[in-house]
Every structure is written in C-alpha cells, then in structure tokens.
Design a protein around this motif. Structure first.
Motif, mmCIF file in Angstrom:
data_model
loop_
_atom_site.group_PDB
_atom_site.id
_atom_site.type_symbol
_atom_site.label_atom_id
_atom_site.label_comp_id
_atom_site.label_asym_id
_atom_site.label_seq_id
_atom_site.Cartn_x
_atom_site.Cartn_y
_atom_site.Cartn_z
ATOM 1 N N GLN A 287 126.726 89.821 36.441
ATOM 2 C CA GLN A 287 125.912 90.136 35.260
ATOM 3 C C GLN A 287 125.880 91.643 35.045
ATOM 4 N N ILE A 288 125.907 92.041 33.774
ATOM 5 C CA ILE A 288 125.774 93.453 33.403
ATOM 6 C C ILE A 288 125.293 93.510 31.955
ATOM 7 N N HIS A 289 124.426 94.453 31.661
ATOM 8 C CA HIS A 289 123.966 94.703 30.287
ATOM 9 C C HIS A 289 123.556 93.430 29.546
ATOM 10 N N GLY A 290 122.782 92.584 30.253
ATOM 11 C CA GLY A 290 122.159 91.435 29.598
ATOM 12 C C GLY A 290 123.034 90.224 29.411
ATOM 13 N N MET A 291 124.227 90.200 30.025
ATOM 14 C CA MET A 291 125.145 89.058 29.850
ATOM 15 C C MET A 291 125.757 88.684 31.192
ATOM 16 N N ALA A 292 126.234 87.443 31.280
ATOM 17 C CA ALA A 292 127.058 87.005 32.412
ATOM 18 C C ALA A 292 128.518 87.129 31.997
ATOM 19 N N CYS A 293 129.316 87.783 32.827
ATOM 20 C CA CYS A 293 130.739 87.985 32.518
ATOM 21 C C CYS A 293 131.444 88.383 33.813
ATOM 22 N N TYR A 294 132.735 88.601 33.747
ATOM 23 C CA TYR A 294 133.431 89.199 34.891
ATOM 24 C C TYR A 294 132.984 90.659 35.007
ATOM 25 N N VAL A 295 132.762 91.103 36.239
ATOM 26 C CA VAL A 295 132.286 92.474 36.501
ATOM 27 C C VAL A 295 133.031 93.037 37.703
ATOM 28 N N LEU A 296 133.333 94.324 37.637
ATOM 29 C CA LEU A 296 133.801 95.045 38.827
ATOM 30 C C LEU A 296 132.560 95.595 39.522
ATOM 31 N N GLU A 297 132.239 95.063 40.710
ATOM 32 C CA GLU A 297 131.005 95.487 41.372
ATOM 33 C C GLU A 297 131.218 95.657 42.875
#
Length: 401
Positions: A287-297
């Motif tokens: 999750q990033i910036h209010g959405m669920a998506c693919y993220v590099l974390e």
C-alpha cells in the motif's frame, strides 16, 4: 463509457481492480473522496461537461494528436514498422493536459476554491497550471527540489502561468515526497480544496477518473490505425511510472487479445542495483498513498528510495489497474535502463528529428530493441507521451554536447 475486462468491471463500486486500488485513507478523507466520486459520476455524463471538455480537446489541446509513421527509423532498424502517437504535440507538451482539463472542469463544477497537485517532471504541473488558469481556479503545485533543479523550463512555465510552486526538500526531494507534501496541504481543508492527482494512482476515484480522461489516446489510436493500415496495431507500447499515459493507450485494446500491450518501466542503473523504479518488475503487493498496488518497499514495509533518469517515472508505487493487468497477464511489463533511454532519446532526435521526453524514451528504447527481431509487416505504436524540451539541457550536459 464503462470499462470491463473479461466481463469484470474496472474498477468495481468500491474502487478495486481485483485486489488492487480501494481507499486506504482516514474517514474524513474518505468522505472527501466519495464526494469527488459522486460529483464525477453525476457530471461526466452531462452534455454540458462533455461538450466543454470535447471543445477544449479539439480547439485548445489540438486533438486528435497525429499517428506518425517513423519511416526512417523503421528502415534503419530493418524489422517491424514503428508508428508514434504524438502526444508530445498536445498543448503544454504531453498527455497530462488530457486529465488536467477534466480535473479542472470538475473542480469548477464542484465549486472548489483551490486545486493542489504534485509533479515530478513538471508536465502535470504545467498542464494543471494551464487548465486552472483557463477555468479561473487558483493552483498550488508541490515539486521535489531535485526535480526543480533538473526540470528548470517547466518550473519557469508554471510560475508564468500563475501557479504557486512549493519546493519539497524532505526525504529524497523527488516525486514521492512531492505527493506526501501535496496530500498534507490538501488535508488542511478537503472541503474547499481538491487534490488533482497526476496519474492513475491514489485512492478511488482517481485511478478510474484519470484513466477515463486519458482513454482518448487509445480510442484515437484504434481509429487512426484502421484508417492508416486497415487493422489494429500488433503492439501498443508506453512507458510506465504511475501509468496514466500507458492506461490511456491500452484501455481501448484490453478486450482485443490480438493486440499485444507493453508497459516499459525504468531499470535505471540496472535491475541488480538499488537505482531503479521497476515497481511491477521487482516490487510486490503493498500500500502507498491511499491505494493497494505493487510497491518497491524495504523489509519494514516502507517505500524504497527509487531512481530514474526520467523524473516523471521516479515513483515506488504504480497504478492499481496496472497491478491488476500484470496479475491477469494482459499487459507485458518490460524495462529499459537509463543508458538505453538516453540512446533512444538521441536516436529519435537524430533519425526522425523528434525530441522525446526522457519518460517516453523508455518506450522508444523498447521499440529500438525489439523491432529488429520482428517481421516487417508487424506494426508497433509507441505512445510518445511527451516532448523533450524540458530534458534537453539535462541530456546535453549528461552526454557532453
């Protein structure tokens, strides 16, 4: 126009594309987002809104943008035929104006007193400053200090157009930090402000709304391809950061399986380094910036610092619809390095006398790499999402011109 794939609505009523998207935000912000969604759904079908937007697309932006046959480049490569969808010829120099006009008109219809946004390469900022000036609403743009120094021509344009420019120095002082800063400002008064997100990212309804405004690109490609060579393209290719230009180019073809769709992410210094922004290639669901998506974390679940030579692709997340299309296997996500991108920038400039944005050069790089392997009857359409005026000084310095 409603959007589906395999009979499944994109997105569903809660704003999800499969498991991606949604609204991972505090209750008071959810209320504001739901208000935007309700207003958008009411307004977008009205003749007044559609007529005003279509008139601006035609007489202000200059749509339809041309589909150009890159004959010399195709001959030089000796394989597939390459066509360029010339979004770089739009007023303000990129595809961003397509959704900025829609967002500014929506803000006007909702009676908002200020439009707030982030920008990376400055194209969204310039387009939004232009659209807000056109409809008469104050505009505030947040931009990372690193990008301000790198994209000087766009910074000057935003100021000339009357936008308030906020320099963001926290974190890596790039696109993710600009988003954080703009969100903070928006949260001060979500009732009177509207946050005009610059891509198909963020909480619902923005991935849907920006997609809808950008889908004009693919609709035009479909019509133009049939006029030019009597069939659909074999490939439609676009760069992917947040992913608005790519979703715009892909949407018309999602249910046409014979058209191969290719999204090209930044491999930066290489996928084996920590200097890239290849979210769909190397990231994982988060999750990033209010959405669920693919993220590099990182291992703590925090977004990683990312890198691309193209400021507009320098983002650790990606649009939720792209995340879903990856899982479905409908879009093939590839990468191009900074060096391939620079080579593509110079090749297109020297062979076709078209100077592309560094963002768009990633898609051009894929075409340069893959076209020679394909039959000469194959038609590739590259979405040339922006022009390279903003990048010319930077590239000249980088390669020692």
């Amino acid at each position: 126009m409603e959007h589906h794939i395999n009979g499944i609505a994109l997105p569903n009523e809660a704003g999800f594309f499969g498991e991606f998207g949604g609204q991972f935000i505090p209750p008071h912000l959810k209320e504001a987002m739901d208000e935007i969604n309700t207003a958008y759904e009411e307004i977008r079908h009205t003749a007044e809104f559609q007529n005003e937007l279509n008139d601006l697309f035609k007489n202000y932006v200059g749509r339809p943008s041309p589909l150009f046959y890159a004959k010399r480049l195709s001959e030089q490569l000796g394989g597939a035929q390459i066509y360029l969808k010339r979004e770089d010829l739009n007023h303000t120099g990129a595809h961003k104006i397509n959704h900025c006009l829609g967002e500014a008109l929506l803000a006007k219809y909702m009676g908002k007193s200020k439009v707030i946004a982030e920008t990376g390469a400055g194209q969204h900022g310039v387009a939004l400053a232009t659209a807000c000036a056109l409809v008469g609403i104050p505009c505030e743009i947040h931009m990372g200090q690193v990008d301000i120094e790198k994209e000087h021509p766009n910074v000057v344009k935003m100021k000339i157009l009357g936008a308030k420019l906020v320099s963001v120095t926290q974190g890596t002082a790039t696109l993710k930090d600009a988003v954080d800063s703009a969100f903070e400002e928006y949260l001060k008064d979500p009732k009177n402000y509207i946050y005009a997100i610059g891509s198909v990212v963020g909480p619902h309804p923005f991935p849907k709304m920006v997609r809808d405004f950008q889908s004009i690109i693919g609709n035009e490609i479909k019509t133009q391809a049939n006029e030019r060579f009597g069939q659909h393209p074999d490939y439609v290719v676009a760069c992917v950061g947040g992913g608005s230009n790519a979703i715009g180019a892909f949407t018309a073809f999602l249910n046409t399986p014979e058209v191969k769709l290719v999204g090209v992410e930044p491999a930066g210094h290489g996928l084996d380094t920590d200097k890239h922004s290849a979210t769909l290639t190397l990231g994982k669901p988060g999750q990033i910036h209010g959405m669920a998506c693919y993220v590099l974390e990182d291992e703590k679940g925090e977004p990683l610092p990312v890198h691309s030579i193209a400021s507009g692709l320098d983002y650790p997340g990606v649009g939720p619809q792209h995340s879903y299309l990856k899982e479905l296997g409908r879009v093939q996500y590839e990468t191009a390095t900074d060096q391939e991108c620079l080579d593509a920038f110079m090749t297109l400039s020297r062979v076709e006398e078209i100077v592309p944005a560094l963002e768009s050069s990633h898609a051009v790089a894929w075409a340069l790499r893959e076209a020679p392997k394909l039959d000469k009857n194959i038609k590739i359409v590259v979405n040339l999402s922006g022009r390279g005026d903003k990048d010319s000084d930077y590239v000249a310095e980088k390669i020692g011109l």
